[in-house]
Design a protein around this motif. Structure first.
Motif, mmCIF file in Angstrom:
data_model
loop_
_atom_site.group_PDB
_atom_site.id
_atom_site.type_symbol
_atom_site.label_atom_id
_atom_site.label_comp_id
_atom_site.label_asym_id
_atom_site.label_seq_id
_atom_site.Cartn_x
_atom_site.Cartn_y
_atom_site.Cartn_z
ATOM 1 N N UNK A 237 0.853 -1.187 0.000
ATOM 2 C CA UNK A 237 0.000 0.000 0.000
ATOM 3 C C UNK A 237 0.889 1.238 0.000
ATOM 4 N N UNK A 238 0.605 2.141 -0.918
ATOM 5 C CA UNK A 238 1.377 3.384 -1.023
ATOM 6 C C UNK A 238 0.438 4.510 -0.623
ATOM 7 N N UNK A 239 0.803 5.246 0.428
ATOM 8 C CA UNK A 239 -0.115 6.308 0.832
ATOM 9 C C UNK A 239 0.571 7.669 0.782
ATOM 10 N N UNK A 240 -0.178 8.676 0.329
ATOM 11 C CA UNK A 240 0.386 10.018 0.203
ATOM 12 C C UNK A 240 -0.654 11.060 0.557
ATOM 13 N N UNK A 241 -0.201 12.132 1.182
ATOM 14 C CA UNK A 241 -1.164 13.130 1.643
ATOM 15 C C UNK A 241 -1.496 14.172 0.574
ATOM 16 N N UNK A 242 -0.813 14.119 -0.567
ATOM 17 C CA UNK A 242 -1.188 15.050 -1.626
ATOM 18 C C UNK A 242 -2.415 14.480 -2.350
ATOM 19 N N UNK A 243 -3.205 15.360 -2.970
ATOM 20 C CA UNK A 243 -4.422 14.872 -3.621
ATOM 21 C C UNK A 243 -4.153 14.186 -4.955
ATOM 22 N N UNK A 244 -2.880 14.090 -5.364
ATOM 23 C CA UNK A 244 -2.542 13.618 -6.714
ATOM 24 C C UNK A 244 -1.906 12.255 -6.717
ATOM 25 N N UNK A 245 -1.888 11.666 -7.906
ATOM 26 C CA UNK A 245 -0.999 10.550 -8.177
ATOM 27 C C UNK A 245 0.433 11.088 -8.103
ATOM 28 N N UNK A 246 1.412 10.190 -7.918
ATOM 29 C CA UNK A 246 2.801 10.653 -7.853
ATOM 30 C C UNK A 246 3.187 11.467 -9.095
ATOM 31 N N UNK A 247 3.958 12.521 -8.885
ATOM 32 C CA UNK A 247 4.404 13.344 -10.007
ATOM 33 C C UNK A 247 5.834 13.791 -9.777
ATOM 34 N N UNK A 248 6.375 14.396 -10.810
ATOM 35 C CA UNK A 248 7.789 14.719 -10.874
ATOM 36 C C UNK A 248 8.005 16.182 -10.476
ATOM 37 N N UNK A 249 8.916 16.431 -9.516
ATOM 38 C CA UNK A 249 9.085 17.817 -9.073
ATOM 39 C C UNK A 249 10.062 18.661 -9.896
ATOM 40 N N UNK A 250 11.166 18.104 -10.420
ATOM 41 C CA UNK A 250 12.123 18.989 -11.114
ATOM 42 C C UNK A 250 11.499 19.903 -12.178
ATOM 43 N N UNK A 251 10.502 19.450 -12.961
ATOM 44 C CA UNK A 251 9.944 20.370 -13.964
ATOM 45 C C UNK A 251 9.256 21.595 -13.361
ATOM 46 N N UNK A 252 8.890 21.542 -12.068
ATOM 47 C CA UNK A 252 8.125 22.651 -11.489
ATOM 48 C C UNK A 252 8.866 23.982 -11.626
ATOM 49 N N UNK A 253 10.195 23.930 -11.519
ATOM 50 C CA UNK A 253 10.960 25.179 -11.626
ATOM 51 C C UNK A 253 11.480 25.398 -13.045
ATOM 52 N N UNK A 254 11.220 24.443 -13.957
ATOM 53 C CA UNK A 254 11.793 24.509 -15.304
ATOM 54 C C UNK A 254 10.683 24.384 -16.348
ATOM 55 N N UNK A 255 10.611 23.230 -17.051
ATOM 56 C CA UNK A 255 9.674 23.088 -18.174
ATOM 57 C C UNK A 255 8.234 23.429 -17.799
ATOM 58 N N UNK A 256 7.777 22.943 -16.636
ATOM 59 C CA UNK A 256 6.358 23.121 -16.310
ATOM 60 C C UNK A 256 6.012 24.596 -16.126
ATOM 61 N N UNK A 257 7.002 25.374 -15.678
ATOM 62 C CA UNK A 257 6.792 26.810 -15.508
ATOM 63 C C UNK A 257 6.956 27.527 -16.846
ATOM 64 N N UNK A 258 8.005 27.148 -17.587
ATOM 65 C CA UNK A 258 8.296 27.815 -18.864
ATOM 66 C C UNK A 258 7.251 27.504 -19.918
ATOM 67 N N UNK A 259 6.808 26.263 -19.943
ATOM 68 C CA UNK A 259 5.914 25.839 -21.028
ATOM 69 C C UNK A 259 4.483 25.657 -20.559
ATOM 70 N N UNK A 260 4.173 26.136 -19.331
ATOM 71 C CA UNK A 260 2.805 26.013 -18.805
ATOM 72 C C UNK A 260 2.290 24.584 -18.910
#
Ligand SMILES: Cc1cc2nc3c(=O)[nH]c(=O)nc-3n(C[C@H](O)[C@H](O)[C@H](O)COP(=O)(O)OP(=O)(O)OC[C@H]3O[C@@H](n4cnc5c(N)ncnc54)[C@H](O)[C@@H]3O)c2cc1C
Ligand code: SF4
Lengths: 71, 400
Positions: free
Chosen positions: B30-53
């Motif tokens: 069992x994998x439990x997480x307190x975020x409302x999402x499925x697992x996701x990748x953090x490095x893009x948050x400061x790079x591609x995901x911000x630059x390319x919306x």
């Protein structure tokens, strides 16, 4: 089993090379060498089952999530 | 039936759960997480995901386990654990029994205890943080980033590329000083300056002034920086509170041995940013390593080791990975192997190839051992220098 690499996602990190050097390598320009053979999507030939562990490791370690294993 | 619970559904937790499911362990994962999402990748948050919306789908992490092999519970946190009884207490009131536990609860960003407005001051660790940052950027011209570490510098690069006027404010005299050292930090700073990033270094912010939103950041030397948005990138603290009461050392993450076990029990392992463990390839000092690839490596190791222990009773060999870290800032790819941050004596940090104002390879030495390298550019040389570090370590380090 085949390995598929989305070359538009791939950022030439090269991490896959350490996990599965039998399959992945970088060319002289430091790019994933599959770029010499394919443009958007690289699909390998049928690969030996003994490589599965190494390929799964490569798929896990790819920072761009560009590697998929099929079959 | 009590299976294995992995707490923290991000990179390390997902890789641990996947590895466990693949190991042949059949007790249930069992994998439990307190975020409302499925697992996701953090490095893009400061790079591609911000630059390319980019939207959430672009940063979702894929599971490599068979569908159904891992049960994922999102939006529920672990509140506490009783290791002796093998019980985990969840935020929704449920109790889960376990025979094995992986702690992969990562970090949360710190905030500075200085006066600041209620709006317009943000941090960046989660997808929600990214959405808030995007929303807060509307109508903004000047952004102040407090903190000159990797995340602060990546944000400075991305926001400058998006057309904002960015100032980076920090107490050090060059950015990324601790991991890279004075000379390389200085060279990267020149690159940022040329690209239009402003720096307010060697000073501490004492207040964010303004009404409901920021107008400026004021520093202890009297200087001030215009900003309608302030991003705090001043480091983080480990999410360990849920493990309190079990007699563990939680002073900086979860203290582990060289097999990532905590509490002296092979059924309890930690992985990812929260794990403080000795890497015997370097020395016997336990450290936390905040690298993406270390989260994958520790997660996989923890899942495999636990699977092996629970199915066959066998222990696994010590975990001695080669740390690797990358950062993208403007068009620069910064890649490190080993532990350059161990070396603070400038005399032990030397250019191995290239030059500091272009493509460069910098070596970090401890006595005669090359303990780390950082490459800016030179992608074709990654393999060569990574090998150089591992060979030097193998030759130079007496087992602890
Ligand atoms: C903006 C940004 C950019 C980055 N860029 C890079 C980069 O370029 N290169 C690089 O090498 N690294 C980078 N990193 C670091 C990398 O993302 C981390 O090393 C990695 O995310 C660590 O994964 P983790 O699973 O250990 O922890 P985390 O990703 O922090 O995940 C821990 C999870 O556990 C959850 N959790 C916490 N407490 C509980 C609880 N009690 N119960 C249930 N769940 C809980 C959290 O909500 C979270 O979802 C970056 C990080 C950030 C934030
Ligand atoms: S690890 Fe991923 S991004 Fe890096 S070269 Fe391999 S496929 Fe490309």
């Amino acid at each position: 089993m085949k390995v598929i690499v989305d070359l538009n996602k791939c950022n030439d990190h090269g991490q896959c090379v350490y996990s599965a050097p039998e399959v992945f390598s970088l060319n002289g320009r430091g790019e994933l060498s599959f770029r010499d053979e394919a443009k958007d999507l690289y699909v390998s030939d049928e690969l030996d089952e003994s490589l599965r562990d190494a390929l799964e490791e490569a798929a896990d370690i790819c920072p761009m999530q560009a590697i998929e294993i099929e079959g | 039936m009590s299976g294995v619970v992995v707490v923290g559904a991000s990179l390390a937790g997902l890789r641990a759960a996947d590895a466990l499911a693949r190991s042949g362990y059949s007790g249930g994962v069992t994998l439990i997480g307190d975020e409302p999402h499925q697992p996701y990748n953090r490095p893009p948050l400061s790079k591609e995901a911000l630059l390319e919306e980019q939207e959430f789908d672009a940063i979702r992490l894929r599971s490599s386990a068979k569908p159904g092999a891992v049960s994922l519970l999102t939006g529920v946190g672990a509140v506490s654990a009783d290791l002796g009884r093998g019980l985990l207490f969840l935020s929704d009131g449920r109790e889960l029994a376990f025979e094995g536990l992986v702690a992969a609860t990562g970090l949360r960003p710190r905030a500075l205890g200085i006066p600041k407005p209620s709006g317009g001051v943000v941090v960046l660790r989660t997808y929600e943080d990214l959405l808030r940052l995007r929303a807060e950027l509307a109508g903004v011209r000047d952004v102040a980033i407090i903190g000159a570490g990797f995340i602060g510098c990546e944000l400075a690069a991305s926001l400058t590329q998006l057309g904002y006027r960015v100032s980076v404010i920090a107490p050090e005299d060059v950015p990324m000083l601790r991991p890279l050292g004075e000379e390389l930090g200085g060279a990267l700073m020149r690159h940022h300056l040329q690209a239009g990033v402003g720096f307010g270094l060697s000073r501490l912010p004492v207040a964010v002034e303004g009404g409901e939103r920021p107008e400026r950041v004021v520093c202890n030397d009297g200087s001030s920086f215009d900003a309608q948005l302030v991003i705090e990138a001043v480091g983080s603290s480990a999410n360990v509170e849920w493990l309190e009461g079990n007699g563990l050392d939680l002073s900086d993450g979860v203290l582990c041995d060289e097999r990532l076990r905590f509490g002296g029990d092979g059924r309890f392992l930690a992985a990812g940013d929260v794990a403080r463990f000795p890497n015997l390839a370097f020395d016997s000092i336990p450290r936390r390593v905040e690298h993406w690839e270390m989260a994958v490596d520790t997660g996989r190791y923890a899942g495999k080791a636990l699977g092996r222990l629970l199915t066959s009773g066998e222990e696994s060999p010590a975990f001695t990975p080669m740390p690797a870290f990358w950062s993208d800032q403007f068009e620069l790819r910064i890649q490190s192997f080993g532990m350059p941050g161990l070396v603070t004596d400038p005399g032990q940090i030397r250019v191995l190839e290239g030059d500091l104002d272009g493509e460069v390879v910098v070596g970090y030495h401890r006595e005669d051992t090359l303990v780390g390298v950082v490459l800016v550019g030179f992608p074709q040389n990654h393999m060569k220098y990574r090998t150089a570090v591992s060979e030097s370590l193998a030759a130079g380090v007496a087992p602890a």
